[in-house]
Enzyme design. Structure first.
Site, PDB file in Angstrom:
ATOM      1  CB  ILE A 158      25.781  40.485  45.628  1.00 45.69           C
ATOM      2  CG1 ILE A 158      25.064  39.237  46.694  1.00 45.69           C
ATOM      3  CG2 ILE A 158      26.885  41.269  45.903  1.00 45.69           C
ATOM      4  CD1 ILE A 158      26.338  38.462  47.038  1.00 45.69           C
ATOM      5  NE  ARG A 178      22.372  32.278  33.586  1.00 44.57           N
ATOM      6  CZ  ARG A 178      21.995  31.510  34.383  1.00 44.57           C
ATOM      7  NH1 ARG A 178      22.343  30.090  34.067  1.00 44.57           N
ATOM      8  NH2 ARG A 178      21.821  31.608  35.680  1.00 44.57           N
ATOM      9  NE  ARG A 240      33.641  31.424  45.918  1.00 46.48           N
ATOM     10  CZ  ARG A 240      32.730  32.222  46.888  1.00 46.48           C
ATOM     11  NH1 ARG A 240      32.941  33.511  47.271  1.00 46.48           N
ATOM     12  NH2 ARG A 240      31.938  31.736  47.775  1.00 46.48           N
ATOM     13  CD  GLU A 269      40.045  33.933  48.309  1.00 42.57           C
ATOM     14  OE1 GLU A 269      39.447  33.252  49.129  1.00 42.57           O
ATOM     15  OE2 GLU A 269      39.507  34.616  47.464  1.00 42.57           O
ATOM     16  CG  HIS A 287      36.797  35.714  50.551  1.00 45.32           C
ATOM     17  ND1 HIS A 287      36.985  34.728  49.797  1.00 45.32           N
ATOM     18  CD2 HIS A 287      35.663  35.921  50.567  1.00 45.32           C
ATOM     19  CE1 HIS A 287      35.815  34.261  49.204  1.00 45.32           C
ATOM     20  NE2 HIS A 287      34.939  35.097  49.725  1.00 45.32           N
ATOM     21  N   GLY A 289      34.189  40.079  51.882  1.00 46.19           N
ATOM     22  CA  GLY A 289      32.818  40.757  51.677  1.00 46.19           C
ATOM     23  C   GLY A 289      31.563  40.480  52.463  1.00 46.19           C
TER      24      GLY A 289
END
Ligand code: DGY
Length: 335
Positions: A158, A178, A240, A269, A287, A289
């Site tokens: 994403i 990472r 999130r 939420e 929310h 998405g």
């Protein structure tokens, strides 16, 4: 005997049809999240659970289902609502729905970037409040994106899709991750630079979050990290809510230590910090998405395919804890 498949809330019909053919399906009759007690009762005797991101699936819930439980199919790419270790301990396969919602979520991240930098919320509120206005040179000025830097926290699917879209708007890309992204990905993103988080926060014009929620990322963006951002910068969160300290963000927006934010997800939420609701420099959406007909259908169908594969003792398309599967891909004997 037909396997019992519990679906905790309505999902698109093509997925329900697949599940109804695969076993004895129980679908929650409620158009709301089940309470903890309802959830515990309804999972009893289930061979497979189809869960949504508001369902907390932990050891006690898995035990309430019983030892015959073989699969928990979460209809979301994020699975912070599931105690995967508890499922693995019990030999339960957990699956999610990666890939199918990448474009929809990246589209929404871009929509939030545009909405907050071009003040679409402000403009909407002004017109709906019937406040008199006239065009002038300094009216509701926003910020252009061309030549600005998008800082992507987490360059997974994403994050990359969002960065690709931002390139089309003339933005340069920096990212944290990472591991370095493959060279061809960095090249495709116009020579994206991997930076330490502190440096990314202090240099980016827009910061967009695309990491999963875990104990390591809880409040990753806290008051101190917000202070590292430039006062002209914007923060976007479609990942999130608890990754951002919402209180600290509201304070930073109020004191204009930060120019603005675009939020699709929230710390508690469906509650929204009341301070955020009062601020004009934040665009808030509930929310959304993955909220397109096509994407939600694809997510639900993928979850159904995961359930069906596990019940047939085949390898599911998108397992989270593949160690539960035997080498041939089926749930290990006894699972
Ligand atoms: C996900 O799949 O994790 C999304 O947040 C759902 O929209």
């Amino acid at each position: 005997m037909q396997p019992r498949i519990v679906v905790t809330r309505r999902i698109p019909d093509p997925a329900l049809e697949l599940l109804a053919r695969a076993g004895k399906m129980w679908l929650s009759p409620h158009d709301r999240p089940l309470t903890r007690t309802e959830l515990q009762r309804s999972v009893s005797g289930a061979d497979a659970l189809v869960t949504l991101l508001h369902d907390r699936v932990d050891g006690p819930l898995l035990d309430a289902a019983g030892p015959q439980l073989r699969c928990v199919a979460n209809v979301a790419v994020g699975y912070d609502n599931i105690d995967v270790a508890a499922a693995t301990e019990r030999g339960v396969v957990v699956t999610n729905t990666p890939g199918v919602l990448t474009d929809a979520t990246a589209d929404l991240a871009l929509a939030l970037i545009l909405a907050v930098t071009r003040r679409l919320g402000d403009g909407e509120r002004l017109l709906r409040a019937r406040i008199p206005w006239s065009w002038h040179m300094f009216f509701m000025l926003g910020t252009g994106l061309q030549g600005k830097t998008l800082g992507v926290i987490g360059l997974g699917a994403i994050g990359q899709a969002t960065a690709r879209r931002a390139r089309a708007f003339g933005m340069n890309i920096a990212y944290t991750s990472r591991r370095p992204a493959p060279r061809e990905v960095e090249a495709e993103l116009g020579g994206a630079r991997r930076l330490p988080l502190d440096e990314l926060l202090s240099t980016a014009d827009v910061v967009t979050i695309h990491v999963p929620l875990s104990p390591n990322t809880h409040h990753l963006i806290d008051a101190e990290r917000l202070r590292q951002m430039r006062p002209e910068a914007y923060l976007i969160n479609t990942a999130r809510g608890p990754i951002v300290d919402e209180r600290a963000l509201a304070r930073a927006l109020k004191t204009q230590e930060l120019a603005g934010a675009g939020l699709d997800v929230f710390e508690r939420e469906p509650e929204i910090d009341p301070e955020l609701l009062e601020l004009d420099n934040v665009v808030l959406v509930p929310h959304l998405g993955s909220a397109t007909v096509e994407t939600r259908t694809a997510m639900a169908v993928l979850a159904a395919q995961n359930v069906i594969a596990v019940l047939r003792r085949e390898r599911p398309p998108t397992p989270i804890n593949p160690e539960v599967l035997d080498p041939a891909g089926a749930p290990a004997p006894g699972a």
